[in-house]
Design an enzyme around this catalytic site. Structure first.
Site, PDB file in Angstrom:
ATOM      1  N   ARG A 190      45.805  38.234  42.098  1.00 26.55           N
ATOM      2  CA  ARG A 190      44.470  38.902  42.848  1.00 26.55           C
ATOM      3  C   ARG A 190      44.552  38.777  44.175  1.00 26.55           C
ATOM      4  O   ARG A 190      44.277  39.690  45.239  1.00 26.55           O
ATOM      5  CB  ARG A 190      43.288  38.617  42.253  1.00 26.55           C
ATOM      6  CG  ARG A 190      42.878  39.232  40.898  1.00 26.55           C
ATOM      7  CD  ARG A 190      41.638  38.647  40.309  1.00 26.55           C
ATOM      8  NE  ARG A 190      41.407  39.266  38.955  1.00 26.55           N
ATOM      9  CZ  ARG A 190      40.476  39.023  38.140  1.00 26.55           C
ATOM     10  NH1 ARG A 190      39.500  37.971  38.639  1.00 26.55           N
ATOM     11  NH2 ARG A 190      40.372  39.550  37.018  1.00 26.55           N
ATOM     12  N   SER A 197      38.862  33.261  33.655  1.00 28.57           N
ATOM     13  CA  SER A 197      37.517  32.716  33.883  1.00 28.57           C
ATOM     14  C   SER A 197      36.298  33.061  32.526  1.00 28.57           C
ATOM     15  O   SER A 197      35.780  32.092  32.224  1.00 28.57           O
ATOM     16  CB  SER A 197      36.761  33.549  34.981  1.00 28.57           C
ATOM     17  OG  SER A 197      36.817  34.970  34.645  1.00 28.57           O
ATOM     18  N   LEU A 198      36.935  34.109  31.922  1.00 27.23           N
ATOM     19  CA  LEU A 198      35.996  34.070  30.612  1.00 27.23           C
ATOM     20  C   LEU A 198      36.415  32.935  29.649  1.00 27.23           C
ATOM     21  O   LEU A 198      35.540  32.392  29.085  1.00 27.23           O
ATOM     22  CB  LEU A 198      36.033  35.394  29.780  1.00 27.23           C
ATOM     23  CG  LEU A 198      35.478  36.862  30.547  1.00 27.23           C
ATOM     24  CD1 LEU A 198      36.050  38.055  29.673  1.00 27.23           C
ATOM     25  CD2 LEU A 198      34.137  36.426  30.851  1.00 27.23           C
ATOM     26  N   GLU A 224      31.417  29.002  36.086  1.00 22.18           N
ATOM     27  CA  GLU A 224      31.972  29.140  37.714  1.00 22.18           C
ATOM     28  C   GLU A 224      30.967  28.470  38.696  1.00 22.18           C
ATOM     29  O   GLU A 224      31.532  28.299  39.713  1.00 22.18           O
ATOM     30  CB  GLU A 224      31.371  31.011  38.002  1.00 22.18           C
ATOM     31  CG  GLU A 224      31.934  31.298  39.366  1.00 22.18           C
ATOM     32  CD  GLU A 224      31.770  32.868  39.673  1.00 22.18           C
ATOM     33  OE1 GLU A 224      32.079  33.416  40.592  1.00 22.18           O
ATOM     34  OE2 GLU A 224      31.303  33.184  38.819  1.00 22.18           O
TER      35      GLU A 224
END
Length: 561
Positions: free
Chosen positions: A271, A380-381, A364
């Site tokens: 990203r 992240s999940l 997070e």
């Protein structure tokens, strides 16, 4: 006064997973600013990375994650994360979560950015929404008490031990003392620090700011992820999985410009690289019609019969049509980068423990660190599930072996006095204007591309705004649903975190992952292969120290794709 064994702040994926796990052994309460299924976790679209294909391996997942982190991730934590991901995945599957499957009934998986294998499990483009509701179903089956519309304003920490919280009950208009043997922070990110963000309005970094005020270290806060593809004008998320399914990024010349940046990965580079590439195209005048966006085109997949977009990406189809009047079956999506995720957060170990006895963190708002300088899409999940479970189990074990410690100070009255002083302030400053100045400045001067002088200007403005906020008059003096007071409290959090982000970014004189400096464009392992630790001192100053990065299997090398 209310008493529990464990209080969990936040009802997103990490908070609910921690609650489900800890409630097997302890009396647990969840405090949430919103109804749990309105938590921002539900906005996640992409899916979860997990090595379950026979041709894949946790070692490959681990290497991709470490390389994606630009070698700042702690490799012992990443190894544990990748090994435990399959178990977390099957826990969800056995709870009834409807993931997409292949014709033979096995779980479907696709590529995400920076991955060497298609290991992203997904539920259409509604993965976060589906996981959130599945966990909430499990939460309802448990004995967990959920307090909706509670905003925590203070952690009770005395003699180095966390003893509970003070929270504002919006519905009843009162501040409450909630005692507990342990507290788990699961409050998510701080996206509202930035003007362009995919994050919900509730994402104001509460847990990080609460910890910072108590002298607890925040780690690697300068590393801010900017998602490459958000809908132009609204910054609603357009999932990375669109590119995983063959979406093209196009500039005004209809050129797939990623071929000039990362030809081996094209649109599926990590990203940070894709965001910088898009921003470079825009800065060079190659945005569509000279504006600050490019196109993401997936229409060819629909037109060729590869899949029906309305079935594969129902949410994105609806978002693009509703907000931009674009039919993505026929036309490209106008997109631009925006703040999306925080790699930094409250420093924890692999069990979710912080520096304070009885205080834990997950999701997070925490920093373990498995994401380092840049998080891979799909991690992240899974992070919320693996470490939510770990933090819940650790807090439960601590609580059943600990007595409720006496509280010497009257923290409730102290906090009420602080709130009364806020309500009695007088001046002509505006919450909305200060918030606007902060967010626009952070997006412009501490964004995708950074330099010393603009960041120092941003820091000076932040400090000025921290003074100006004391000249705000809260016009609403009521106690029930005083959203103006809540806005003020959240603005305080944003200003405190913006300062930490900016100081860390100014100090780190290198480029690594999401932190790119035009004046220091190279990675510098000799001086900067280390974690930033920021603490707030009693006099309000910020103390910066550094900590080692754990290197186990993969020595740092040049990050090439």
């Amino acid at each position: 006064m209310i008493i529990y064994d464990i209080v969990i702040i936040g009802a997103g994926l990490a908070g609910m997973r921690a609650a489900i796990e800890s409630s097997k052994k302890a009396n647990v309460a969840v405090l949430s600013k919103v109804y749990p299924t309105r938590s921002h976790s539900g906005a996640a679209q992409g899916g979860l990375n997990v090595a379950i294909d026979p041709e894949d391996s946790w070692e490959s997942h681990m290497f991709d994650t470490i390389k994606g982190s630009d070698y700042l991730a702690d490799q012992n934590a990443v190894e544990m994360f990748c090994k435990e991901a399959p178990s977390a995945m099957y826990d969800l599957d056995h709870s009834g979560l409807l993931f997409d499957r292949k014709e033979d009934g096995t779980l479907d998986q696709k590529f995400s950015g920076g991955a060497s294998f298609p290991r992203n499990c997904f539920g259409g483009d509604l993965s976060g929404h589906k996981i959130l509701h599945t966990l909430y179903e499990q939460l309802l089956k448990s004995n967990v008490k959920v307090h909706n519309e509670y905003t925590v304003t203070k952690l009770i920490i005395e003699e180095g031990v966390c003893k509970g919280v003070v929270a504002y009950d919006l519905r009843h208009g009162r501040f409450e003392l909630i005692r507990s043997k342990s507290v788990i922070l699961a409050t998510g990110g701080y996206g509202q620090v930035f003007y362009r963000t995919t994050n919900d309005a509730i994402n104001t970094g509460d847990g990080m700011a609460l910890a910072l005020r108590e002298g607890i270290s925040l780690q690697d806060m300068e590393f801010v992820q900017f998602h490459p593809t958000t809908l132009y004008g609204t910054n609603l998320l357009i999932s990375e999985t669109v590119r995983g399914d063959g979406g093209y990024l196009l500039n005004k010349n209809n050129e797939r410009f990623m071929s000039r940046y990362v030809p081996s990965k094209m649109e599926l580079a990590p990203r940070d690289i894709v965001s910088r590439s898009i921003q470079t195209e825009i800065n060079d005048g190659l945005g569509i019609d000279g504006k600050d966006y490019v196109y993401l085109d997936i229409s060819h997949a629909h037109q060729s019969g590869k899949f029906d977009i309305t079935q594969r990406f129902p949410q994105i189809f609806e978002i693009a049509k509703k907000y931009m009047d674009v039919d993505i079956r026929e036309n490209p999506i106008p997109i631009q980068p925006a703040q999306h995720y925080s790699m930094g957060g409250v420093k924890t170990d692999m069990m979710g423990k912080t520096e304070i006895e009885g205080l834990f963190a997950a999701g997070e708002c925490s920093c373990i660190s498995i994401h380092g300088a840049n998080r891979l899409g799909g991690n992240s999940l899974m992070d919320t599930l693996v470490f939510g479970k770990r933090a819940g189990n650790t807090a439960a074990e601590y609580s059943i072996n600990t007595k409720l410690k006496a509280m010497k100070s009257n923290f409730l009255e102290i906090e009420k006095k602080r709130i009364r002083s806020i309500l009695s302030q007088e001046g002509n400053e505006s919450i909305s204007e200060i918030r606007k100045q902060l967010r626009e400045t952070m997006s412009k001067k501490v964004g995708i591309y950074r330099e010393s002088s603009p960041m120092k200007e941003a820091l000076n403005l932040i400090k000025k705004l921290q003074t100006q906020i004391q000249m705000i008059t809260i016009k609403d003096k009521s106690s029930v649903f005083n959203t103006e007071l809540l806005d003020y409290i959240e603005l305080e959090y944003l200003l405190e975190l913006a300062e930490i982000i900016t100081i860390g970014a100014i100090n780190r004189t290198e480029s690594r992952g999401s932190h790119f400096r035009n004046d220091y464009p190279q990675r510098d392992d000799e001086n900067w292969l280390k974690h930033t630790l920021a603490k707030k001192c009693d006099d309000g100053s910020i103390d910066i120290k550094y900590d080692k990065v754990y290197i186990t299997k993969y020595p740092p090398k040049e990050r090439k794709y």
